[in-house]
Structure formats: structure tokens, C-alpha cells
Design an enzyme around this catalytic site. Structure first.
Site, PDB file in Angstrom:
ATOM      1  N   CYS A   1       1.313  -0.900   0.100  1.00 33.85           N
ATOM      2  CA  CYS A   1       0.257  -0.055   0.315  1.00 33.85           C
ATOM      3  C   CYS A   1       0.486   1.411   0.075  1.00 33.85           C
ATOM      4  O   CYS A   1       1.727   1.470   0.597  1.00 33.85           O
ATOM      5  CB  CYS A   1      -0.747   0.043   1.442  1.00 33.85           C
ATOM      6  SG  CYS A   1      -1.849   1.591   1.906  1.00 33.85           S
TER       7      CYS A   1
ATOM      8  N   HIS B   1      -9.352  -4.222  -1.835  1.00 36.89           N
ATOM      9  CA  HIS B   1      -7.856  -3.426  -0.924  1.00 36.89           C
ATOM     10  C   HIS B   1      -8.468  -1.194  -0.889  1.00 36.89           C
ATOM     11  O   HIS B   1      -8.674  -0.893   0.359  1.00 36.89           O
ATOM     12  CB  HIS B   1      -6.913  -3.443  -1.221  1.00 36.89           C
ATOM     13  CG  HIS B   1      -5.282  -2.570  -0.423  1.00 36.89           C
ATOM     14  ND1 HIS B   1      -4.482  -3.148  -0.548  1.00 36.89           N
ATOM     15  CD2 HIS B   1      -5.395  -1.137  -1.051  1.00 36.89           C
ATOM     16  CE1 HIS B   1      -3.811  -2.245   0.222  1.00 36.89           C
ATOM     17  NE2 HIS B   1      -4.389  -0.794  -0.145  1.00 36.89           N
ATOM     18  N   GLU B   2      -8.894  -1.161  -1.991  1.00 37.53           N
ATOM     19  CA  GLU B   2      -8.992   0.207  -1.840  1.00 37.53           C
ATOM     20  C   GLU B   2     -10.708   0.561  -1.265  1.00 37.53           C
ATOM     21  O   GLU B   2     -10.535   1.599  -0.558  1.00 37.53           O
ATOM     22  CB  GLU B   2      -9.427   0.502  -3.306  1.00 37.53           C
ATOM     23  CG  GLU B   2      -8.300   0.607  -4.214  1.00 37.53           C
ATOM     24  CD  GLU B   2      -6.957   1.042  -3.619  1.00 37.53           C
ATOM     25  OE1 GLU B   2      -6.902   2.090  -2.703  1.00 37.53           O
ATOM     26  OE2 GLU B   2      -5.456   0.853  -3.797  1.00 37.53           O
TER      27      GLU B   2
ATOM     28  N   HIS C   1      -9.752   0.792   1.924  1.00 35.48           N
ATOM     29  CA  HIS C   1      -9.648   2.449   2.515  1.00 35.48           C
ATOM     30  C   HIS C   1     -10.469   2.891   3.115  1.00 35.48           C
ATOM     31  O   HIS C   1     -10.719   4.201   3.894  1.00 35.48           O
ATOM     32  CB  HIS C   1      -8.762   3.087   1.505  1.00 35.48           C
ATOM     33  CG  HIS C   1      -6.932   2.731   1.713  1.00 35.48           C
ATOM     34  ND1 HIS C   1      -6.473   2.730   3.186  1.00 35.48           N
ATOM     35  CD2 HIS C   1      -6.798   1.886   0.558  1.00 35.48           C
ATOM     36  CE1 HIS C   1      -5.269   2.693   2.177  1.00 35.48           C
ATOM     37  NE2 HIS C   1      -5.123   2.144   0.883  1.00 35.48           N
TER      38      HIS C   1
HETATM   39 NI    NI Z   1      -3.702   0.905   0.104  1.00 36.79          NI
END
Ligand code: NI
Length: 157
Positions: A90, A132-133, A136
Site C-alpha cells: 500500500c 483493498h481500495e 480504505h
Molecule cells: Ni492502500
């Protein structure tokens, strides 16, 4: 366009639950442009708005496949299939990598920069990057959910 400062783990903005976007105006379209430029400059394959200090539900992704740059506003995963463990990094957690279990295939609904509803089904790296995004946007970093973590240098997202 402009290169933005990428917030690093420890910054409280990365732990926030991000806000829904009502309407993509010129200011948010510029932010999308700047996020994409920042992602490419950093050699990343994805970047979420909180990573540049703006806790709203917007991400950019480009895993160098046939989709090119994907901009997602208010993305929601509506279907998950299977599971796969693979390596992740990341841009907000430099030089740390870890194995993370993700759905192998996902379908995501979102709006594009013109407010048009889109639906995308993805597997492999793109599916991993989407998950993954979107994490966030909930204030979750991959290091919070990784099965193992190591220091090193490799691709990051
Ligand atoms: Ni990330």
C-alpha cells in the site's frame, strides 16, 4: 493536475469511515485527476481519497489491464465469490508487504465522474485491488487484516 501528498499509516484520516458523495462537481473531478496522477507517479495500482487526506468515497485504480484507469464514486461490492490469499502492499504503508485473504471474484457497483451508474465484475489482481481500495473507505488498512506481514520492496497499491 497536481501531485498530492500521500498520507502514511498513523495519520488519523486513514482510520476514518469515509462519507458518501452526493454529487461529483468540478472540484471532485479535479481531485480524481490529481489522485490518478499521484497514483501513477508513485507507481501504484490504486489510490483512495483518504490516502490524500480527503475522507470521501472515491477511488482510482489502474492495474495495467484492458480497463485502463477506473474511477469509482460511492463503490459498493454487491457480490463476492471464492477466496484467494496473495501478497499486497500500500502506498500509505511503504516497504511493508503482507498476505491478505480476499474474495477471488467480486462485482462492484459505483458511479463514474459523470454520475452514471456502472457495474464491474473482476477477478485476479483487479478484484484484489478493488477490495483493498474499498477497505480504505472504511478506515481499514491491509496490515489490519493481513495473515502475515514482512518488510521488503515490491509493487504497491
Ligand atoms: Ni492502500
Amino acid at each position: 493536475m497536481a501531485i498530492l501528498n500521500i498520507k502514511k499509516a498513523g495519520d488519523p484520516v486513514l482510520k476514518e469511515t469515509c462519507a458518501e458523495i452526493d454529487f461529483v462537481d468540478g472540484k471532485l473531478r479535479k481531485l480524481l485527476d490529481d489522485m490518478a496522477e499521484t497514483m501513477y507517479k508513485a507507481d501504484g495500482v490504486g489510490l483512495a481519497a483518504p490516502q490524500v487526506g480527503v475522507p470521501i468515497r472515491m477511488v482510482v485504480i489502474d492495474v495495467n489491464d484492458e480497463h485502463g484507469l477506473i474511477e469509482m464514486v460511492n463503490p459498493v461490492i454487491i457480490r463476492r465469490e471464492g477466496s484467494e490469499i496473495d501478497n499486497e502492499g500500500c502506498l500509505s504503508v511503504p516497504e511493508i508487504f503482507g498476505n491478505v485473504e480476499r474474495a477471488a471474484k467480486v462485482t462492484v457497483e459505483y458511479q463514474n465522474r459523470r454520475g452514471k451508474r456502472q457495474r464491474l465484475t473482476a477477478k485476479g489482481l483487479l478484484a484484489r485491488c478493488i477490495q483493498h481500495e474499498l477497505d480504505h473507505l472504511e478506515g481499514t488498512l491491509f496490515i489490519d487484516i493481513a495473515k502475515s506481514i514482512r518488510k521488503g520492496r515490491s509493487d504497491s497499491k
